[in-house]
Design a protein around this motif. Structure first.
Motif, PDB file in Angstrom:
ATOM      1  N   ARG A 104       0.829  -1.214   0.000  1.00 56.20           N
ATOM      2  CA  ARG A 104       0.000   0.000   0.000  1.00 56.20           C
ATOM      3  C   ARG A 104       0.862   1.262   0.000  1.00 56.20           C
ATOM      4  O   ARG A 104       0.534   2.245  -0.673  1.00 56.20           O
ATOM      5  CB  ARG A 104      -0.965  -0.021   1.193  1.00 56.20           C
ATOM      6  N   VAL A 105       1.941   1.261   0.753  1.00 53.53           N
ATOM      7  CA  VAL A 105       2.846   2.411   0.753  1.00 53.53           C
ATOM      8  C   VAL A 105       3.441   2.608  -0.644  1.00 53.53           C
ATOM      9  O   VAL A 105       3.512   3.740  -1.155  1.00 53.53           O
ATOM     10  CB  VAL A 105       3.965   2.212   1.808  1.00 53.53           C
ATOM     11  N   THR A 106       3.860   1.521  -1.274  1.00 54.70           N
ATOM     12  CA  THR A 106       4.415   1.602  -2.623  1.00 54.70           C
ATOM     13  C   THR A 106       3.359   2.101  -3.600  1.00 54.70           C
ATOM     14  O   THR A 106       3.646   2.930  -4.483  1.00 54.70           O
ATOM     15  CB  THR A 106       4.962   0.230  -3.058  1.00 54.70           C
ATOM     16  N   ASP A 107       2.150   1.610  -3.461  1.00 58.42           N
ATOM     17  CA  ASP A 107       1.018   2.050  -4.287  1.00 58.42           C
ATOM     18  C   ASP A 107       0.858   3.571  -4.241  1.00 58.42           C
ATOM     19  O   ASP A 107       0.753   4.237  -5.276  1.00 58.42           O
ATOM     20  CB  ASP A 107      -0.265   1.405  -3.743  1.00 58.42           C
ATOM     21  N   VAL A 108       0.803   4.114  -3.027  1.00 58.57           N
ATOM     22  CA  VAL A 108       0.609   5.558  -2.845  1.00 58.57           C
ATOM     23  C   VAL A 108       1.772   6.328  -3.461  1.00 58.57           C
ATOM     24  O   VAL A 108       1.577   7.356  -4.132  1.00 58.57           O
ATOM     25  CB  VAL A 108       0.459   5.898  -1.347  1.00 58.57           C
ATOM     26  N   ALA A 109       3.001   5.824  -3.249  1.00 55.90           N
ATOM     27  CA  ALA A 109       4.191   6.502  -3.777  1.00 55.90           C
ATOM     28  C   ALA A 109       4.188   6.520  -5.306  1.00 55.90           C
ATOM     29  O   ALA A 109       4.529   7.534  -5.929  1.00 55.90           O
ATOM     30  CB  ALA A 109       5.451   5.818  -3.254  1.00 55.90           C
ATOM     31  N   VAL A 110       3.812   5.411  -5.918  1.00 53.61           N
ATOM     32  CA  VAL A 110       3.774   5.332  -7.382  1.00 53.61           C
ATOM     33  C   VAL A 110       2.744   6.307  -7.952  1.00 53.61           C
ATOM     34  O   VAL A 110       3.026   7.057  -8.899  1.00 53.61           O
ATOM     35  CB  VAL A 110       3.455   3.886  -7.835  1.00 53.61           C
ATOM     36  N   LYS A 111       1.562   6.309  -7.379  1.00 53.43           N
ATOM     37  CA  LYS A 111       0.493   7.204  -7.870  1.00 53.43           C
ATOM     38  C   LYS A 111       0.907   8.671  -7.720  1.00 53.43           C
ATOM     39  O   LYS A 111       0.687   9.493  -8.629  1.00 53.43           O
ATOM     40  CB  LYS A 111      -0.819   6.930  -7.125  1.00 53.43           C
ATOM     41  N   TYR A 112       1.505   8.996  -6.594  1.00 58.52           N
ATOM     42  CA  TYR A 112       1.940  10.379  -6.377  1.00 58.52           C
ATOM     43  C   TYR A 112       3.031  10.756  -7.375  1.00 58.52           C
ATOM     44  O   TYR A 112       3.008  11.864  -7.947  1.00 58.52           O
ATOM     45  CB  TYR A 112       2.449  10.555  -4.945  1.00 58.52           C
ATOM     46  N   ALA A 113       3.990   9.845  -7.575  1.00 58.24           N
ATOM     47  CA  ALA A 113       5.098  10.131  -8.492  1.00 58.24           C
ATOM     48  C   ALA A 113       4.603  10.330  -9.924  1.00 58.24           C
ATOM     49  O   ALA A 113       5.181  11.128 -10.680  1.00 58.24           O
ATOM     50  CB  ALA A 113       6.124   8.993  -8.441  1.00 58.24           C
ATOM     51  N   ASN A 114       3.558   9.624 -10.295  1.00 57.92           N
ATOM     52  CA  ASN A 114       2.979   9.817 -11.628  1.00 57.92           C
ATOM     53  C   ASN A 114       2.233  11.149 -11.740  1.00 57.92           C
ATOM     54  O   ASN A 114       2.219  11.778 -12.799  1.00 57.92           O
ATOM     55  CB  ASN A 114       2.023   8.668 -11.967  1.00 57.92           C
ATOM     56  N   ILE A 144       4.048  16.828 -10.930  1.00 58.03           N
ATOM     57  CA  ILE A 144       4.776  17.402 -12.061  1.00 58.03           C
ATOM     58  C   ILE A 144       5.797  18.418 -11.552  1.00 58.03           C
ATOM     59  O   ILE A 144       5.462  19.333 -10.812  1.00 58.03           O
ATOM     60  CB  ILE A 144       3.812  18.101 -13.059  1.00 58.03           C
ATOM     61  N   GLN A 145       7.041  18.217 -11.922  1.00 57.48           N
ATOM     62  CA  GLN A 145       8.110  19.177 -11.650  1.00 57.48           C
ATOM     63  C   GLN A 145       8.927  19.360 -12.927  1.00 57.48           C
ATOM     64  O   GLN A 145       9.281  18.364 -13.595  1.00 57.48           O
ATOM     65  CB  GLN A 145       9.010  18.685 -10.518  1.00 57.48           C
ATOM     66  N   PHE A 146       9.237  20.608 -13.253  1.00 59.82           N
ATOM     67  CA  PHE A 146       9.970  20.904 -14.486  1.00 59.82           C
ATOM     68  C   PHE A 146       9.257  20.298 -15.707  1.00 59.82           C
ATOM     69  O   PHE A 146       9.876  19.711 -16.597  1.00 59.82           O
ATOM     70  CB  PHE A 146      11.423  20.402 -14.401  1.00 59.82           C
ATOM     71  N   LYS A 147       7.905  20.384 -15.659  1.00 60.55           N
ATOM     72  CA  LYS A 147       7.028  19.908 -16.734  1.00 60.55           C
ATOM     73  C   LYS A 147       7.117  18.401 -16.963  1.00 60.55           C
ATOM     74  O   LYS A 147       6.771  17.899 -18.033  1.00 60.55           O
ATOM     75  CB  LYS A 147       7.330  20.650 -18.045  1.00 60.55           C
ATOM     76  N   THR A 148       7.569  17.670 -15.930  1.00 57.29           N
ATOM     77  CA  THR A 148       7.759  16.220 -16.054  1.00 57.29           C
ATOM     78  C   THR A 148       7.261  15.525 -14.792  1.00 57.29           C
ATOM     79  O   THR A 148       7.548  15.994 -13.684  1.00 57.29           O
ATOM     80  CB  THR A 148       9.256  15.880 -16.242  1.00 57.29           C
ATOM     81  N   PRO A 149       6.515  14.414 -14.920  1.00 54.66           N
ATOM     82  CA  PRO A 149       6.163  13.638 -13.722  1.00 54.66           C
ATOM     83  C   PRO A 149       7.438  13.179 -13.020  1.00 54.66           C
ATOM     84  O   PRO A 149       8.382  12.710 -13.687  1.00 54.66           O
ATOM     85  CB  PRO A 149       5.377  12.449 -14.280  1.00 54.66           C
ATOM     86  N   ILE A 150       7.493  13.312 -11.714  1.00 57.28           N
ATOM     87  CA  ILE A 150       8.730  12.938 -11.021  1.00 57.28           C
ATOM     88  C   ILE A 150       9.020  11.444 -11.148  1.00 57.28           C
ATOM     89  O   ILE A 150      10.147  11.009 -10.908  1.00 57.28           O
ATOM     90  CB  ILE A 150       8.703  13.369  -9.540  1.00 57.28           C
ATOM     91  N   ALA A 151       8.010  10.648 -11.529  1.00 55.90           N
ATOM     92  CA  ALA A 151       8.237   9.218 -11.765  1.00 55.90           C
ATOM     93  C   ALA A 151       9.247   8.975 -12.873  1.00 55.90           C
ATOM     94  O   ALA A 151       9.822   7.880 -12.969  1.00 55.90           O
ATOM     95  CB  ALA A 151       6.919   8.521 -12.101  1.00 55.90           C
ATOM     96  N   LYS A 152       9.486   9.987 -13.707  1.00 58.24           N
ATOM     97  CA  LYS A 152      10.436   9.849 -14.820  1.00 58.24           C
ATOM     98  C   LYS A 152      11.877  10.078 -14.373  1.00 58.24           C
ATOM     99  O   LYS A 152      12.813   9.770 -15.111  1.00 58.24           O
ATOM    100  CB  LYS A 152      10.104  10.855 -15.927  1.00 58.24           C
ATOM    101  N   PHE A 153      12.061  10.642 -13.173  1.00 60.69           N
ATOM    102  CA  PHE A 153      13.411  10.958 -12.708  1.00 60.69           C
ATOM    103  C   PHE A 153      14.097   9.720 -12.137  1.00 60.69           C
ATOM    104  O   PHE A 153      13.494   8.933 -11.403  1.00 60.69           O
ATOM    105  CB  PHE A 153      13.363  12.064 -11.641  1.00 60.69           C
ATOM    106  N   GLY A 154      15.376   9.598 -12.439  1.00 65.95           N
ATOM    107  CA  GLY A 154      16.129   8.425 -12.003  1.00 65.95           C
ATOM    108  C   GLY A 154      16.161   8.241 -10.495  1.00 65.95           C
ATOM    109  O   GLY A 154      16.100   7.115  -9.989  1.00 65.95           O
ATOM    110  N   ALA A 155      16.235   9.356  -9.747  1.00 69.25           N
ATOM    111  CA  ALA A 155      16.298   9.258  -8.287  1.00 69.25           C
ATOM    112  C   ALA A 155      15.009   8.671  -7.718  1.00 69.25           C
ATOM    113  O   ALA A 155      15.038   7.921  -6.726  1.00 69.25           O
ATOM    114  CB  ALA A 155      16.553  10.637  -7.677  1.00 69.25           C
ATOM    115  N   ILE A 156      13.873   8.997  -8.336  1.00 66.53           N
ATOM    116  CA  ILE A 156      12.586   8.450  -7.892  1.00 66.53           C
ATOM    117  C   ILE A 156      12.442   7.002  -8.346  1.00 66.53           C
ATOM    118  O   ILE A 156      11.924   6.146  -7.609  1.00 66.53           O
ATOM    119  CB  ILE A 156      11.416   9.307  -8.415  1.00 66.53           C
ATOM    120  N   LYS A 157      12.898   6.707  -9.562  1.00 66.73           N
ATOM    121  CA  LYS A 157      12.866   5.320 -10.035  1.00 66.73           C
ATOM    122  C   LYS A 157      13.637   4.408  -9.075  1.00 66.73           C
ATOM    123  O   LYS A 157      13.205   3.284  -8.783  1.00 66.73           O
ATOM    124  CB  LYS A 157      13.465   5.217 -11.441  1.00 66.73           C
ATOM    125  N   TYR A 158      14.773   4.904  -8.603  1.00 67.90           N
ATOM    126  CA  TYR A 158      15.583   4.154  -7.636  1.00 67.90           C
ATOM    127  C   TYR A 158      14.728   3.754  -6.431  1.00 67.90           C
ATOM    128  O   TYR A 158      14.688   2.580  -6.033  1.00 67.90           O
ATOM    129  CB  TYR A 158      16.760   5.033  -7.201  1.00 67.90           C
TER     130      TYR A 158
END
Length: 605
Positions: free
Chosen positions: A287-297, A300-314
């Motif tokens: 459930r924690v991972t679920d919430v984090a994934v949805k939020y990351a998608n 939007i920062q710098f016109k990009t979902p943060i889910a696209k950033f390598g640090a968040i993917k990590y």
């Protein structure tokens, strides 16, 4: 007859995973759940989504009545009696189903996880496993249905990990018909709404404590009083109070098992509680991972979902991997326990005796899983906060309560430090009793260290063959370190706690990593490599971390007791045993896992 024989010969005993090879086909995985188990899982999940998850904010307001109401509803649906035989109003299901319900009912809030675990585990099992026929018939049906709730009174102000040092006294009355109990217990889960207490007290100057079943009636408290609800870091709606016994009268027939058997009851009850605590950490991670994934998608920062950033993917990849591996190892052990219980029953043992002996046999795995999963949920919730940033620190999102609730898991059912030392200590005791052959394999590793290394190139053409070879080498590291330590310190080894902690981490990482590799291999063989691409990647990613941990902890252990040529030889062996022939690209592994998560917009493994 042949099926029984095959099962008994394939099924490893507790601790034997270290010295015997486990075939992937012999490992139970969540993909092996029966249709009945899947229906049970889905019904529990639906119940939690309806009754618990939407009320998370209420659970943070110390709404103890809400916890009691949810528990009553869980009882009406049969969730409290999954492990209870049908003759006592339970569902009579196997241990895998028991773990499954504990897993999925525990993920939304630690308050329900604690109340459920305390009631179905240490609040019910002592009577089920150690009670006589009359005691079971009187108490178990009411506990199984939620008509009554149970609590477990062991801990005292001066007796935490040293459970047998409690000072609560039980004195036989002059007419010989009752015991009079006097004493104080603390940190008692469910105390505020329990009807039945399992109380441990000492009779006269007995060496060991004795267990008693104590009923509580608000209209007739019988000398039982309570402290105020404890103010806690987390699990806010879990009732936790001190319980005081002042000349509490208990009929002699309410003694649980035999006089002086309380310490044994307490320890064996904790073995079951430890593996169930591992299960209780799993859905929380999902459930924690679920919430984090949805939020990351969505963020939007710098016109990009943060889910696209390598640090968040990590972060997302590591969170999902730890959840998947914890699930993998927990159900592997649960099925081993279930199968061993069935074999003992088939061999003529009563179901109660079969359970008692089996949980004692797999105490090593229970401690391993308790440590690993309780630490994984803490790390997962911490990273969940980080993914959400400032919002994660806010009580308006579920992350901060998940982080606070997770913290207790490393303390109860025996602290993780105690469980680490227990895992290694129990394994060594098994070896000394001849239940697990550590001496032969340890000697073989010693001979390998002094021999000439083979120059042959390994054949890694089969799926996960290098990973399986690495698991074998990690087992050699444990045998090298633990074997040398036992030889050097003998019975005094238990005094070298930091060495035991290092050895335990090697043992834990080896079991968890092996479980992950075997699940990925089994599923890839039956469903195809492409379909199991991400399972294979998670197994490889976890193993990479396990190798690093083993290398670090083994160095620490070796340096603590070996010097000169012996130390140099062991460090050279360690380098050989933790060396990859083909280093995995962990960045690519993380990216692939994270991209699957963000594509599905949920925990999807």
């Amino acid at each position: 007859m042949n099926n029984k024989l095959n099962k008994s010969t394939e099924l490893l005993r507790g601790g034997q995973f270290l010295v015997k090879e486990t075939k992937a086909e012999a490992v139970f995985t969540p993909e092996d759940f029966t249709e009945e188990q899947k229906m049970m899982r889905d019904s529990v999940k639906e119940f939690v989504d309806r009754e618990v998850w939407p009320k998370k904010e209420e659970f943070e307001k110390k709404n103890y009545k809400l916890t009691e109401e949810v528990m009553q509803k869980a009882g009406e649906l049969g969730f409290l009696g999954v492990a209870v035989p049908e003759e006592y109003e339970g569902l009579g299901m196997g241990f895998v189903s028991t773990m499954l319900v504990c897993d999925y009912i525990s993920g939304a809030t630690g308050s329900i996880a604690t109340a459920f675990g305390a009631h179905t585990g240490i609040g019910t099992l002592p009577i089920l496993l150690y009670g006589n026929k009359e005691q079971r018939e009187k108490y178990i049906p009411k506990l199984a249905t939620g008509e009554w709730f149970g609590a477990y009174c062991l801990t005292e102000p001066g007796a935490g990990s040293d459970a047998n040092s409690g000072k609560t006294k039980a004195e036989l009355t002059e007419d010989g018909k009752h015991y009079k109990i006097n004493g104080q217990k603390m940190w008692i889960s469910n105390a505020g709404f329990a009807d039945v207490f399992i109380v441990f007290a000492r009779i006269e100057d007995d060496k060991y404590i004795t267990g008693f079943i104590v009923e509580y009636d608000k209209e007739n408290p019988n000398g039982v009083t309570f402290g105020e609800e404890e103010k806690k870091l987390g699990i806010h709606s879990s009732s936790t109070r001190q319980v005081f016994f002042n000349d509490t009268i208990v009929p002699v027939e309410n003694m649980l098992s035999e006089r002086g058997n309380g310490f044994k009851i307490a320890m064996n009850s904790l073995n079951v509680g430890r593996i169930k605590l591992a299960a209780a950490s799993l859905e929380a991670q999902r459930r924690v991972t679920d919430v984090a994934v949805k939020y990351a998608n969505d963020r939007i920062q710098f016109k990009t979902p943060i889910a696209k950033f390598g640090a968040i993917k990590y972060k997302l990849a590591e969170m999902a991997t730890s959840a998947w591996v914890g699930e993998t190892a927990s159900y592997r052990a649960a099925k081993n326990i279930e199968d061993r219980i069935e074999l003992r029953v088939e061999g003529g043992a009563s179901h109660v005796d079969a359970e008692l002996k089996t949980f004692e046999e797999y105490a090593i795995e229970c401690s391993i899983l308790k440590v690993a999963c309780s630490e994984d949920i803490q790390n997962c919730s911490d990273e969940g906060i980080q993914v959400l940033g400032g919002m994660g620190f806010s009580a308006d999102t579920p992350m901060e309560s998940a982080w606070r609730d997770a913290r207790i898991a490393r303390i109860y059912e025996g602290t993780n430090e105690i469980n680490r030392m227990l895992a290694v200590g129990m394994l060594i005791k098994k070896a000394m009793k001849g239940h697990v052959d550590l001496l032969g394999p340890a000697q073989a590793v010693g001979e390998e260290l002094t021999g000439i290394p083979s120059m042959d190139k390994p054949d890694y053409s089969e799926l996960l063959s290098e990973e399986k070879e690495m698991i074998k080498k990690l087992k050699k590291v444990f045998l090298m370190v633990a074997g040398s330590a036992v030889k050097k310190f003998g019975e005094d080894l238990e005094e070298h706690q930091q060495l035991l902690l290092a050895a335990a981490d090697i043992l834990i990482e080896t079991y968890m990593a092996e479980s992950a590799v075997l699940r990925a291999e089994k599923n890839a063989k039956r469903f195809g490599e492409d379909a199991q691409k991400h399972q294979i990647e998670m197994a490889q990613l976890y193993l990479y971390h396990a190798v690093d941990t083993v290398n670090q902890k083994a160095k620490e252990g070796i340096a603590s007791f070996a010097e000169g040529d012996e130390q140099r030889m062991m460090l050279m062996g360690l380098k050989r045993f933790t060396k990859y022939d083909r280093m995995p690209n962990v960045v690519a592994l993380r990216n692939s896992i994270a991209e699957k998560l963000t594509e599905e917009n949920k925990y999807c493994f």
